[in-house]
Motif scaffolding. Structure first.
Motif, short mmCIF file in Angstrom:
data_model
loop_
_atom_site.label_atom_id
_atom_site.label_comp_id
_atom_site.label_asym_id
_atom_site.label_seq_id
_atom_site.Cartn_x
_atom_site.Cartn_y
_atom_site.Cartn_z
N LEU A 23 0.80 -1.23 0.00
CA LEU A 23 0.00 0.00 0.00
C LEU A 23 0.83 1.28 0.00
O LEU A 23 0.33 2.34 -0.38
CB LEU A 23 -0.95 0.00 1.21
N ILE A 24 2.09 1.19 0.43
CA ILE A 24 2.95 2.37 0.44
C ILE A 24 3.88 2.30 -0.76
O ILE A 24 4.52 1.27 -0.99
CB ILE A 24 3.78 2.44 1.74
N PRO A 25 3.98 3.35 -1.56
CA PRO A 25 4.90 3.35 -2.70
C PRO A 25 6.31 2.92 -2.27
O PRO A 25 6.82 3.36 -1.23
CB PRO A 25 4.88 4.80 -3.18
N ALA A 26 6.91 2.05 -3.05
CA ALA A 26 8.17 1.40 -2.66
C ALA A 26 9.30 2.39 -2.42
O ALA A 26 10.24 2.08 -1.68
CB ALA A 26 8.58 0.40 -3.73
N ILE A 154 -2.63 7.52 -7.63
CA ILE A 154 -2.73 7.66 -6.18
C ILE A 154 -1.36 7.80 -5.54
O ILE A 154 -1.20 8.50 -4.54
CB ILE A 154 -3.50 6.46 -5.59
N THR A 155 -0.35 7.15 -6.10
CA THR A 155 0.98 7.16 -5.48
C THR A 155 1.55 8.56 -5.37
O THR A 155 2.38 8.83 -4.50
CB THR A 155 1.96 6.28 -6.28
N GLN A 156 1.12 9.47 -6.25
CA GLN A 156 1.63 10.84 -6.21
C GLN A 156 1.12 11.62 -5.00
O GLN A 156 1.68 12.67 -4.65
CB GLN A 156 1.24 11.59 -7.49
N TYR A 157 0.08 11.10 -4.36
CA TYR A 157 -0.55 11.83 -3.25
C TYR A 157 -0.28 11.19 -1.89
O TYR A 157 -0.74 11.70 -0.87
CB TYR A 157 -2.06 11.92 -3.48
N GLY A 171 6.24 6.67 -11.60
CA GLY A 171 5.15 7.24 -12.36
C GLY A 171 4.69 6.36 -13.51
O GLY A 171 4.95 5.16 -13.57
N VAL A 172 4.01 6.99 -14.48
CA VAL A 172 3.48 6.30 -15.65
C VAL A 172 4.40 6.58 -16.83
O VAL A 172 4.71 7.73 -17.13
CB VAL A 172 2.05 6.77 -15.97
N ALA A 173 4.83 5.52 -17.49
CA ALA A 173 5.73 5.67 -18.64
C ALA A 173 4.98 5.29 -19.92
O ALA A 173 3.78 5.02 -19.91
CB ALA A 173 6.96 4.79 -18.46
N GLU A 174 5.69 5.28 -21.02
CA GLU A 174 5.10 4.90 -22.30
C GLU A 174 5.90 3.74 -22.88
O GLU A 174 7.12 3.69 -22.79
CB GLU A 174 5.13 6.07 -23.28
N ARG A 175 5.18 2.80 -23.50
CA ARG A 175 5.83 1.71 -24.21
C ARG A 175 4.90 1.24 -25.31
O ARG A 175 3.74 0.96 -25.06
CB ARG A 175 6.15 0.54 -23.27
#
Length: 469
Positions: A23-26, A154-157, A171-175
């Motif tokens: 639940l907590i960002p790594a 949610i991880t940003q908050y 964050g969110v990347a592109e592939r």
């Protein structure tokens, strides 16, 4: 395990450990502790201390043999040997600090496995722990789904007093093209996110298949769906290979009718996913179809010569546990290579044994468990080990705490099930599928075993007495 006069059971601490892992960002860590400062690691160290205290005082630990104690003891002993090898080599300060962090992390994960193996007093407690693991993985999948659909990250908050970012959130990347998202949820990396969900999926399937009431079935199958859908959101070759192997190994123990049902459901689910999220499956397919043109694959192949050059310098016992740092040497994306360099040929062999030993313990339960639910759970736990070994050949798995945490909980759960069932170690003959069993097939080798044939005859005789023949 008990603290003071209040019963603080291993179950409570392990559930807290899983909650902190998922639940907590790594990348949120305790200030001043560096990369190993995840709050879950602190819980692991507490569990190791409590287990050691219980072991030394002979209070709170179950009697009798426990194979997982030997497996974890051997793992810790080998890491300490590797630590001594590094110190003897004479380490630069940065490598010495890395080795120190690795040993602390090793003790924390050992505490998790030992507390699971010896702290789960009943099957009910073990099931609660594993259902919690499935539930937290489903929450991780939901967070990843929200990232993928660009509803909210949610991880940003998430901000917790006392914790700080050890590195920028991934964050969110592109592939696969501009604007096509790739997500990591609360994991350290996209690959870890997909692989961890693939590791937990067999357990989610187990509890969904054995749900007894309608409400349970609805929630448990929902968890299966969320976890399964989350895996492709990582857009990862490692995760795709991991989930493929996991499903093949689960299918291997199901009766033919169950296999057909599963394949039909899987085909329909894949078709629906392709309609709803066009492009995702095609992108994953292209990761395998265009390997020769993929820079990440070609870079990994190109690093092979460098790996063997370094290995040739210290081929048998390596450079020392926890001393290979990507920022100092090179990013390998391969745990087997990293272990080869840190532990030499001996260390790599020990790592393979570490994966295989609990697998065979679980397989013993799959063959000899008292009932079909126990045998199916044993297979679901066993599957995690070869899946983890496969993934370790495609990314540096032991550098990711959520992956390692799930692995050690599963190894501990194998030990707990072995003790609670009481049929491991060949103490019970091979079990054939009883007449009422619909979800676990008779082991192939039972048909070649005299004990298996006798058990089958007894089962048929019992069925006839009850009008089922």
């Amino acid at each position: 395990m008990i603290i003071g006069s209040r019963p603080l059971t291993a179950l409570i601490l392990l559930v807290i450990f899983l909650a902190l892992q998922f639940l907590i960002p790594a990348r949120l860590v305790i200030g001043g502790m560096g990369a190993i400062g995840r709050p879950s690691v602190a819980i692991g160290l507490l569990l190791f201390f409590l287990w050691t205290l219980a072991f030394l005082t002979r209070r709170g630990l179950p009697d009798g043999a426990q194979p997982v104690r030997w497996i974890i003891g051997g793992y810790v002993a080998f890491q300490l040997f590797g630590y001594a090898v590094g110190i003897d080599r004479g380490l630069p300060e940065i490598e010495a600090s890395s080795a120190d962090r690795w040993i602390i992390f090793t003790f924390a994960m050992a505490g998790v496995a030992l507390a699971t193996a010896d702290g789960m007093r009943t099957r009910h407690e073990l099931d609660r722990l594993l259902r919690a693991l499935v539930g937290f993985a489903a929450v991780m999948g939901v967070i990843g789904g929200l990232q993928f659909t660009q509803v909210v990250d949610i991880t940003q908050y998430v901000r917790i007093p006392g914790l700080r970012l050890n590195a920028a959130l991934i964050g969110v990347a592109e592939r696969g093209g501009p604007g096509f998202p790739r997500v990591a949820s609360t994991a350290t990396h996209y690959i870890e996110f997909g692989v961890v969900l693939a590791m937990v999926l067999p357990l989610a399937l187990h509890y969904a298949l054995f749900a007894t009431v309608r409400r349970q079935r609805v929630w448990r199958w929902l968890a299966v769906a969320v976890i399964a859908v989350g895996i492709p959101f990582s857009i990862s070759r490692s995760a795709t290979l991991a989930v493929g192997l996991a499903l093949v190994l689960m299918l291997s123990v199901w009766p033919w009718r169950q296999r057909y049902n599963a394949l039909v459901i899987a085909a329909c689910a894949i078709a629906m996913f392709h309609v709803v999220q066009r492009g995702v499956l095609g992108t994953i397919k292209s990761l395998f179809a265009n390997v020769e043109n993929d820079p990440s694959v070609q870079d990994r192949i190109a690093r092979t010569d460098y790996v063997f050059e370094l290995w040739a310098e210290r081929p048998w016992i390596g450079r020392g546990a926890g001393t290979f740092m990507p920022e100092r040497y090179i990013l390998l994306d391969n745990q087997l290579y990293m272990t080869l360099l840190e532990g030499g040929a001996v260390g790599l062999a020990a790592l393979v044994v570490f994966f295989l030993a609990p697998y065979f313990v679980a397989r013993s339960l799959r063959l000899r468990g008292a009932d079909q639910e126990t045998r199916h759970l044993a297979q679901a736990l066993a599957v995690v080990l070869p899946v983890s070994l496969l993934a370790s050949g495609t990314f540096d798995s032991f550098s990711f705490a959520t992956f390692v945490g799930v692995l050690f909980v599963v190894i501990g759960a194998i030990g707990a099930l072995w003790r609670i069932d009481g049929g491991g170690g060949g103490r019970r003959p091979l079990q054939v599928a009883a007449l009422g069993d619909r979800l676990v097939a008779t082991p192939w080798m039972a048909n070649w075993s005299g004990a298996g044939r006798r058990s089958k005859s007894e089962s048929l005789s019992t069925g006839c007495k009850h009008g089922l023949g």
